[in-house]
Design a protein around this motif. Structure first.
Motif, PDB file in Angstrom:
ATOM      1  N   ASP A  54       0.834  -1.192   0.000  1.00  0.00           N
ATOM      2  CA  ASP A  54       0.000   0.000   0.000  1.00  0.00           C
ATOM      3  C   ASP A  54       0.875   1.250   0.000  1.00  0.00           C
ATOM      4  O   ASP A  54       1.748   1.415   0.867  1.00  0.00           O
ATOM      5  N   ALA A  55       0.643   2.150  -0.957  1.00  0.00           N
ATOM      6  CA  ALA A  55       1.469   3.354  -1.078  1.00  0.00           C
ATOM      7  C   ALA A  55       1.242   4.302   0.097  1.00  0.00           C
ATOM      8  O   ALA A  55       2.207   4.891   0.624  1.00  0.00           O
ATOM      9  N   ASP A  56       0.002   4.461   0.514  1.00  0.00           N
ATOM     10  CA  ASP A  56      -0.275   5.363   1.633  1.00  0.00           C
ATOM     11  C   ASP A  56       0.342   4.853   2.927  1.00  0.00           C
ATOM     12  O   ASP A  56       0.913   5.620   3.705  1.00  0.00           O
ATOM     13  N   LEU A  57       0.240   3.540   3.152  1.00  0.00           N
ATOM     14  CA  LEU A  57       0.838   2.968   4.364  1.00  0.00           C
ATOM     15  C   LEU A  57       2.359   3.083   4.332  1.00  0.00           C
ATOM     16  O   LEU A  57       3.002   3.338   5.362  1.00  0.00           O
ATOM     17  N   LEU A  58       2.953   2.921   3.152  1.00  0.00           N
ATOM     18  CA  LEU A  58       4.409   3.084   3.023  1.00  0.00           C
ATOM     19  C   LEU A  58       4.814   4.521   3.296  1.00  0.00           C
ATOM     20  O   LEU A  58       5.837   4.786   3.946  1.00  0.00           O
ATOM     21  N   LEU A  59       4.007   5.478   2.814  1.00  0.00           N
ATOM     22  CA  LEU A  59       4.304   6.888   3.066  1.00  0.00           C
ATOM     23  C   LEU A  59       4.226   7.207   4.560  1.00  0.00           C
ATOM     24  O   LEU A  59       5.081   7.886   5.118  1.00  0.00           O
ATOM     25  N   ILE A  60       3.203   6.690   5.230  1.00  0.00           N
ATOM     26  CA  ILE A  60       3.057   6.939   6.676  1.00  0.00           C
ATOM     27  C   ILE A  60       4.216   6.311   7.438  1.00  0.00           C
ATOM     28  O   ILE A  60       4.785   6.893   8.372  1.00  0.00           O
ATOM     29  N   THR A  61       4.641   5.109   7.016  1.00  0.00           N
ATOM     30  CA  THR A  61       5.736   4.410   7.702  1.00  0.00           C
ATOM     31  C   THR A  61       7.041   5.172   7.581  1.00  0.00           C
ATOM     32  O   THR A  61       7.842   5.222   8.521  1.00  0.00           O
ATOM     33  N   LEU A  62       7.289   5.786   6.421  1.00  0.00           N
ATOM     34  CA  LEU A  62       8.556   6.476   6.194  1.00  0.00           C
ATOM     35  C   LEU A  62       8.559   7.896   6.776  1.00  0.00           C
ATOM     36  O   LEU A  62       9.631   8.407   7.113  1.00  0.00           O
ATOM     37  N   CYS A  63       7.414   8.534   6.874  1.00  0.00           N
ATOM     38  CA  CYS A  63       7.367   9.949   7.274  1.00  0.00           C
ATOM     39  C   CYS A  63       6.915  10.142   8.721  1.00  0.00           C
ATOM     40  O   CYS A  63       6.837  11.283   9.180  1.00  0.00           O
TER      41      CYS A  63
END
Length: 567
Positions: free
Chosen positions: A19-28
């Motif tokens: 999931d792109a949104d979950l990956l973004l939240i995990t990294l930021c």
């Protein structure tokens, strides 16, 4: 933040399939576990970049490093193994960072193993076995290993401690390092730098720059990263993260020290090496330019001295590289002196008698082992092989005699049977031949009679035919002679007539040829005259064309006349 959002919205489905949104939240963002619950904290650009690098390191470690370690690991079911360890080369560059520090640390560790195996353990065994031996001094590097890995005060321990504090820098790490090891003989402070330090390794001094020590030593394991990639739709990616970390319930971030892991892996390697029987191959770099056919004597001598090769050679020359327990020695070489192998014997005394009978010198008998110089075990093996060969030859000679006699008896019986059968066959063949000869003589008599009669009849018929042919030929010959005489008279008349016509035609053709030749000559003369007389270029060209056309007509007429004359 928007830049990261653009990157991870465009490409995650092609790489990780998560999931792109979950990956973004995990990294930021960062999740902090407290007693009251979870707190989500937004990260700045630098922290997000560090978080991204931590994810890349985790994927790289799971994807490549762990699989390589599994593929080259030892088979747990094997009872014996032979391993080849290609160690790092000692590195000293203009700029030496954390990688060179770890590589040189492993070299120090392996050099210590070399010292223990070649010097310490070798001479300790001589001392325990009460062998007459003169102790050889060598350079021990245990102090520099204590400087690097000793706890709680060591370079690796201080580095891990500095990495645990968020506000620590390489300046604070260097300051603490110089404060704790100010008087250590192996560590020096560089004059024109506040953070660089110099270590005196066994192979020489190396100056290390600590600018990136802390960054390269930090390795965070983020639980959210593992959970995210475990939920990937790609079976390959999810399979890499099938085992989730145990810290998932306690902390989102788990600090892992690269130097400590390297130290543990190196310690495991050393324990493996200590449980084996090592053999060393020392490689020497002939020159610093990496060119063929070039040998730097001072550099090679320095490498030999630092690596302990010269001391190892001295021990090998002065020591006893071959040693055997008395029971093993007697089991292998007791056949060289079987007269000493009675029911009850002293192993040490029997070993000494075997060596004396073999005329060997430069050996010593210890408490439990016999020590031999280099090459003496080869002499014993050659004599043992000679004894075994002689015994094998004797056994083989008796066995071959038995086999040859057995084969002879069988062969003789077979020969008698074959001879009797062959004699019967020959007798039957001779009888059959004689019968055939008698029958052939009778057949030949009648065949010759029939052939002679047939030949007589053929000759008689041929004579009659030849006589009739000769008579017919004689008559025809006379007739043809008369006919040919009349034809010759007629041919002579026609020949005279044709000859007269031919001479007329030849004379006419010759006259025409002479006329054409003379006209050509006159035309050429006229052409030369016109060329000399004409001053106008146009008139000369016209006259030339006319004369050439006229010459061509005359040539054509001459050719035509020749053709008619030939006809």
């Amino acid at each position: 933040m928007q830049h990261l959002l653009f990157i991870f919205r465009q490409q995650p489905t092609y790489s990780c399939k998560c999931d792109a949104d979950l990956l973004l939240i995990t990294l930021c963002t960062r999740t902090i576990q407290t007693h009251e619950g979870s707190i989500i904290k937004a990260l700045d650009c630098a922290s997000s970049a560090a978080n991204r690098d931590a994810l890349a390191k985790t994927v790289y470690a799971r994807l490549l490093v762990e699989n390589i370690n599994k593929s080259v690991g030892q088979d747990l079911d094997s009872r014996m193994q032979i391993g080849v360890l290609d160690i790092y080369g000692f590195e000293c560059f203009k700029f030496n960072s954390f990688e060179q520090f770890c590589i040189n640390f492993s070299n120090e560790k392996l050099q210590q193993h070399f010292n223990e195996h070649v010097f310490k353990m070798e001479q300790e065994e001589y001392r325990n076995e009460e062998i007459n031996w003169s102790y050889i001094e060598f350079i021990d590097n245990q102090d520099i290993l204590d400087l690097i890995e000793k706890k709680p005060i060591g370079i690796i321990s201080l580095l891990d401690e500095a990495c645990m504090f968020p506000k620590s820098t390489h300046q604070t790490f260097s300051t603490k390092l110089f404060q704790n090891f100010q008087m250590h003989p192996r560590l020096e402070k560089v004059k024109f730098s506040e953070t660089d330090f110099t270590m005196s390794h066994y192979a020489g001094k190396v100056t290390y720059q600590t600018d990136t020590f802390l960054d390269k030593n930090r390795d965070y394991i983020v639980v959210e990263h593992c959970n995210l990639l475990f939920s990937s739709k790609c079976r390959f990616i999810s399979g890499l993260f099938s085992s989730l970390p145990e810290e998932a319930s306690r902390s989102s971030y788990k600090f892992s020290s690269v130097a400590s892991r390297f130290k543990q892996q190196l310690q495991a390697l050393m324990e493996t090496l200590k449980s084996t029987e090592p053999h060393y191959v020392r490689c020497v770099k002939p020159n610093s330019l990496n060119r063929p056919q070039k040998f730097e004597n001072q550099s090679v001598l320095h490498q030999l001295r630092c690596g302990g090769v010269l001391e190892a050679v001295r021990i090998s020359l002065a020591g006893y590289p071959t040693r055997r327990i008395y029971s093993e020695f007697i089991d292998r070489f007791g056949l060289l002196a079987p007269e000493f192998m009675d029911g009850s014997y002293d192993e040490k005394a029997v070993t000494e008698r075997i060596l004396q009978k073999s005329n060997l010198e430069n050996y010593q008998l210890g408490r439990t082992k016999v020590f031999l110089r280099a090459g003496q075990i080869a002499v014993l093996d050659s004599r043992r092989i000679e004894v075994l060969d002689n015994a094998a030859r004797l056994i083989q000679s008796h066995f071959r005699t038995f086999i040859a006699y057995k084969v002879f008896v069988v062969t003789r019986g077979a020969a008698i049977t074959i001879q009797s059968y062959c004699r019967g066959c020959l007798a039957r063949s001779i009888y059959e031949i004689r019968r055939q000869v008698a029958s052939a003589i009778l057949i030949q008599k009648h065949a010759r009679k029939w052939l002679l009669r047939r030949a007589f009849l053929q000759v008689h018929s041929a004579v009659l035919i030849i006589q009739s042919s000769i008579r017919g030929f004689s008559v025809r010959h006379n007739f043809m002679h008369i006919k040919e005489h009349n034809a010759v008279v007629l041919i002579q008349a026609w020949w005279r007539r044709w000859k007269a016509c031919s001479s007329f035609q030849h004379s006419r053709c010759a006259a025409i040829s002479i006329q054409c030749t003379w006209r050509q000559k006159l035309a050429r003369r006229e052409l030369r005259r016109l060329r000399q007389a004409a001053n106008d270029a146009g008139a000369l060209r016209v006259a030339k064309n006319q004369l050439e056309k006229r010459l061509e007509d005359l040539t054509w007429r001459l050719t035509l006349e020749k053709i008619k004359g030939n006809q």
